[in-house]
Write a protein that holds these residues in place. Sequence first.
Motif, PDB file in Angstrom:
ATOM      1  N   GLY A  14      -5.029  -5.795  15.219  1.00 58.98           N
ATOM      2  CA  GLY A  14      -4.957  -5.219  16.551  1.00 58.98           C
ATOM      3  C   GLY A  14      -6.246  -5.393  17.328  1.00 58.98           C
ATOM      4  O   GLY A  14      -7.277  -5.783  16.781  1.00 58.98           O
ATOM      5  N   PHE A  41      -1.373  -4.627  19.931  1.00 56.51           N
ATOM      6  CA  PHE A  41      -1.369  -5.917  19.263  1.00 56.51           C
ATOM      7  C   PHE A  41      -1.355  -7.090  20.232  1.00 56.51           C
ATOM      8  O   PHE A  41      -1.426  -8.239  19.818  1.00 56.51           O
ATOM      9  CB  PHE A  41      -0.186  -5.990  18.297  1.00 56.51           C
ATOM     10  N   ARG A  42      -1.262  -6.798  21.513  1.00 52.12           N
ATOM     11  CA  ARG A  42      -1.433  -7.789  22.582  1.00 52.12           C
ATOM     12  C   ARG A  42      -2.410  -7.220  23.596  1.00 52.12           C
ATOM     13  O   ARG A  42      -2.370  -6.020  23.903  1.00 52.12           O
ATOM     14  CB  ARG A  42      -0.113  -8.109  23.284  1.00 52.12           C
ATOM     15  N   LEU A 100      -0.839 -12.406  20.258  1.00 48.84           N
ATOM     16  CA  LEU A 100      -0.301 -11.430  19.316  1.00 48.84           C
ATOM     17  C   LEU A 100      -1.098 -11.404  18.015  1.00 48.84           C
ATOM     18  O   LEU A 100      -1.365 -12.452  17.414  1.00 48.84           O
ATOM     19  CB  LEU A 100       1.166 -11.754  19.018  1.00 48.84           C
ATOM     20  N   ASN A 151       0.854  -7.689  13.139  1.00 49.71           N
ATOM     21  CA  ASN A 151       1.470  -6.770  14.098  1.00 49.71           C
ATOM     22  C   ASN A 151       2.716  -6.080  13.547  1.00 49.71           C
ATOM     23  O   ASN A 151       3.053  -4.979  13.985  1.00 49.71           O
ATOM     24  CB  ASN A 151       1.810  -7.508  15.388  1.00 49.71           C
TER      25      ASN A 151
END
Length: 230
Positions: free
Chosen positions: A30, A158-159, A179, A183
Amino acid sequence: MTFHDYKADARRVYDTLAEGGIGIVPTDVGYVILGISSAAIWKIFEVKRRKPDKLNAMCGCLEMHRDLHVLEDGRRAVVSAIVGDANLPMGTVAPGRPDHPALASLEKDVLHQTTDEGTIAMLLNAGPLLDELARIAFAEDRLVIGSSANISLQGVKFRAEDIEPEVRAAADIVIDYGLARWNRYGRSSTMIDVARMRVVRYGSCFDLIDDLLQRRFGITLPPEPERPLE
């Protein structure tokens, strides 16, 4: 061949942090928000609405683990197997070496927030960018401190585009690699106190770490308590 220039990106981030700025960077578990100076770190606490008693963790690499953590050889072998042989990320907690120049470089308030009864936590093997950033800082006896790039208790992002606007706006530099690798776990890193083989936080890849410890070292960690249905 790689998609990203990790060395150049890490240098840009480090130069920003070294001047008192804040950075947001991707890791395999992350996106994280980072600082070096006390002012930057407390600004991160403020923008995240993070409780002031929460402890900091540092961006780590194996060189840092070797020099800053005090562990017997058998426990170092555990860390090496997880983050080296198995290529898994782990928040690694162990007693620290307080006389090391890198720890001594921390401002007193940051040092207080980064140690707990003599232990220090560092995120190891969370991606090549974070590894390179940790190495650059450590070569200058400095430490990069951070936490997940999100409003506290609102979940790891996570993005980069999912990071709350006010958190993203606090950063002087943002690196976006898309990404994050792990994730699917939907969680931050697993964190283990390696000296006492105690789970500090159940997170990404815990199942893989637990399996490795049982098979290679005969170590059984307590199972994760059942999570309430949401």
